[in-house]
Design an enzyme around this catalytic site. Structure first.
Site, PDB file in Angstrom:
ATOM      1  N   TRP A 102       0.867  -1.732  -0.122  1.00 63.21           N
ATOM      2  CA  TRP A 102      -0.091  -0.115  -0.008  1.00 63.21           C
ATOM      3  C   TRP A 102       0.821   1.220  -0.180  1.00 63.21           C
ATOM      4  CZ3 TRP A 102      -3.795  -1.997  -2.503  1.00 63.21           C
ATOM      5  CH2 TRP A 102      -4.729  -3.144  -1.428  1.00 63.21           C
ATOM      6  N   ASP A 172      -2.564   6.422   6.159  1.00 64.79           N
ATOM      7  CA  ASP A 172      -2.875   5.394   5.093  1.00 64.79           C
ATOM      8  C   ASP A 172      -3.756   4.547   6.697  1.00 64.79           C
ATOM      9  OD1 ASP A 172      -4.769   3.648   4.957  1.00 64.79           O
ATOM     10  OD2 ASP A 172      -2.713   3.122   2.884  1.00 64.79           O
ATOM     11  N   LYS A 196     -13.172  -2.142   6.594  1.00 59.59           N
ATOM     12  CA  LYS A 196     -12.129  -2.816   7.593  1.00 59.59           C
ATOM     13  C   LYS A 196     -12.678  -2.422   9.388  1.00 59.59           C
ATOM     14  CE  LYS A 196      -8.757  -2.827   4.722  1.00 59.59           C
ATOM     15  NZ  LYS A 196      -8.715  -3.774   3.753  1.00 59.59           N
TER      16      LYS A 196
HETATM   17  N1  PMP Z   1      -4.729   1.104   2.455  1.00 60.36           N
HETATM   18  C1  PMP Z   1      -4.150  -0.410   2.862  1.00 60.36           C
HETATM   19  C2  PMP Z   1      -3.523  -0.478   4.000  1.00 60.36           C
HETATM   20  C3  PMP Z   1      -5.472  -1.216   2.005  1.00 60.36           C
HETATM   21  O1  PMP Z   1      -5.388  -1.891   3.532  1.00 60.36           O
HETATM   22  C4  PMP Z   1      -6.007  -1.362   1.244  1.00 60.36           C
HETATM   23  C5  PMP Z   1      -7.230  -1.999   1.299  1.00 60.36           C
HETATM   24  N2  PMP Z   1      -6.765  -2.948   1.722  1.00 60.36           N
HETATM   25  C6  PMP Z   1      -5.862  -0.173   0.600  1.00 60.36           C
HETATM   26  C7  PMP Z   1      -4.677   1.327   0.896  1.00 60.36           C
HETATM   27  C8  PMP Z   1      -6.498   0.364  -0.654  1.00 60.36           C
HETATM   28  O2  PMP Z   1      -7.890   0.574  -0.414  1.00 60.36           O
HETATM   29  P1  PMP Z   1      -9.089   0.857  -0.999  1.00 60.36           P
HETATM   30  O3  PMP Z   1      -9.265  -0.734  -1.491  1.00 60.36           O
HETATM   31  O4  PMP Z   1     -10.417   0.924  -0.335  1.00 60.36           O
HETATM   32  O5  PMP Z   1      -8.633   1.324  -1.975  1.00 60.36           O
END
Ligand code: PMP
Length: 360
Positions: A102, A172, A196
């Site tokens: 991420w 994030d 989540k």
């Molecule tokens: N950041 C983290 C820490 C994540 O776990 C995730 C998705 N699992 C994301 C960003 C991406 O999120 P999204 O699918 O809502 O774009």
């Protein structure tokens, strides 16, 4: 079929009481004679939901008044672009701590708009730890400093939040928002997808210090400019109304259950149960450096891919589902968000003990 214990990383398990409440008012919401899904986002009934959701989040997280709370769409991934577009406008340099997939994606987006300085990385050990930070490597005039507080795929988390002085700290928090008490004052921007600890997928929350809003680059699409939604109370366009309603129910549930402090205590207890078992097991092994272990996502392996697959399959037969690790790391991962009851973790550990006796 009875409800299972769902260890999915996201979309993830929701409190059963919340699902039941939503079901009870799905077709007719209060005295409106319609579903929240069918309601105008400019209606009085929806407006109350929207405002309550924000107010509850502010209360739960103790968010000071000098921060906006934005209720957006697009997922955390859209914010990977919005962050540089809104903030990367001074020196044009952003500092990142690289702790997994991420951060990698956020770095790639930031690079489109400026320069990225990787302050530290844990890539050398498949992101199984949080790297030490050397302040000498921080860029003195960076436009922002970026971390991922909890790394969903690798199961690590920052146990202390870096002090970046005057440099805005962007976090994030997608996979551990509302799971432990944070001092919001340590952060300048917090972003999180909903799927989540907040509700169903479709809502993205951005908490941003007010004085950081209003400096976006000229080229910023109107929908990615935080100012647009800050000025419109997150109603510039149609918000994800039903997701916001569901989030409101989750926030109410959190409040009824003692708030974030109580959640943190429960999460620590659940995680401890699992890690304690893993640390003494002769078959299963936790993959993360003990100091940096996540309270939310617990990856583990047997070291034998066939045995891992058998474990996942047999666990599924016991109603312990979605335990497969992320496709980039393999093995198993148990995601134990706020809504996972302790009984689910206990049942998982009991099953792991049984499996170990059979396969050691
Ligand atoms: N950041 C983290 C820490 C994540 O776990 C995730 C998705 N699992 C994301 C960003 C991406 O999120 P999204 O699918 O809502 O774009």
């Amino acid at each position: 079929m009875a409800r299972v214990y769902n260890f999915a990383a996201g979309p993830a398990t929701l409190p059963e009481a919340v699902l039941k409440k939503a079901a009870a008012e799905l077709v007719e919401y209060q005295d409106t004679g319609m579903s929240v899904m069918e309601m105008s986002h400019r209606s009085k009934a929806y407006d109350a939901i929207h405002k309550q959701a924000e107010a509850l989040l502010r209360e739960l997280m103790n968010i000071p008044d000098d921060y906006y709370v934005l209720l957006l769409q697009g997922g955390a991934s859209t914010q990977f672009s919005a962050v540089p577009l809104n903030l990367l406008n001074g020196s044009g340099i952003a500092d990142f701590v690289h702790t997994g997939n991420w951060s990698k994606k956020a770095i790639a987006e930031a690079k489109r708009y400026g320069q990225v300085n990787i302050v530290a990385s844990s890539e050398d050990k498949t992101f199984a730890y949080i790297p030490e930070l050397d302040e000498n490597k921080f860029t003195e005039n960076a436009d922002y400093f970026y971390i991922v507080t909890n790394n969903t795929i690798y199961g690590t988390r920052f146990t202390s939040i870096p002090d970046t002085g005057n440099i805005p700290l962007v976090a994030d928090m997608s996979s551990n928002i509302l799971s432990e008490v944070y001092d919001i004052g340590k952060f300048d921007v917090i972003l999180a997808g909903s799927q989540k600890n907040i509700g169903p997928a479709g809502l993205t929350i951005v908490i941003v210090r007010k004085d950081l809003v209003g400096q976006a680059r000229e080229i910023t699409p109107v929908m990615l400019n935080w100012k647009t939604q800050a000025e419109a109370g997150s109603l510039y366009n149609t918000p994800p109304c039903y997701c916001i309603y569901m989030a409101k129910l989750v926030f109410e549930w959190l409040k009824e259950h003692g708030g974030i402090k109580e959640m943190q205590a429960r999460n620590e207890e659940k995680a401890q149960l699992l890690y304690d078992f893993l640390d003494q097991s002769e078959l299963f092994k936790a993959t993360v450096n003990p100091r940096d272990r996540s309270l939310m996502n617990v990856p583990f392996v047997t070291g034998d891919a066939d045995l891992d697959a058998l474990f996942i399959s047999e666990a599924g037969d016991q109603g312990l589902v979605t335990l497969k690790g992320h496709r980039s790391v393999g093995g198993m991962r148990a995601s134990i968000y706020n809504a996972m009851p302790k009984a689910g973790v206990e049942k998982l550990v009991e099953f792991m003990k049984t499996f170990e006796r059979q396969h050691k």
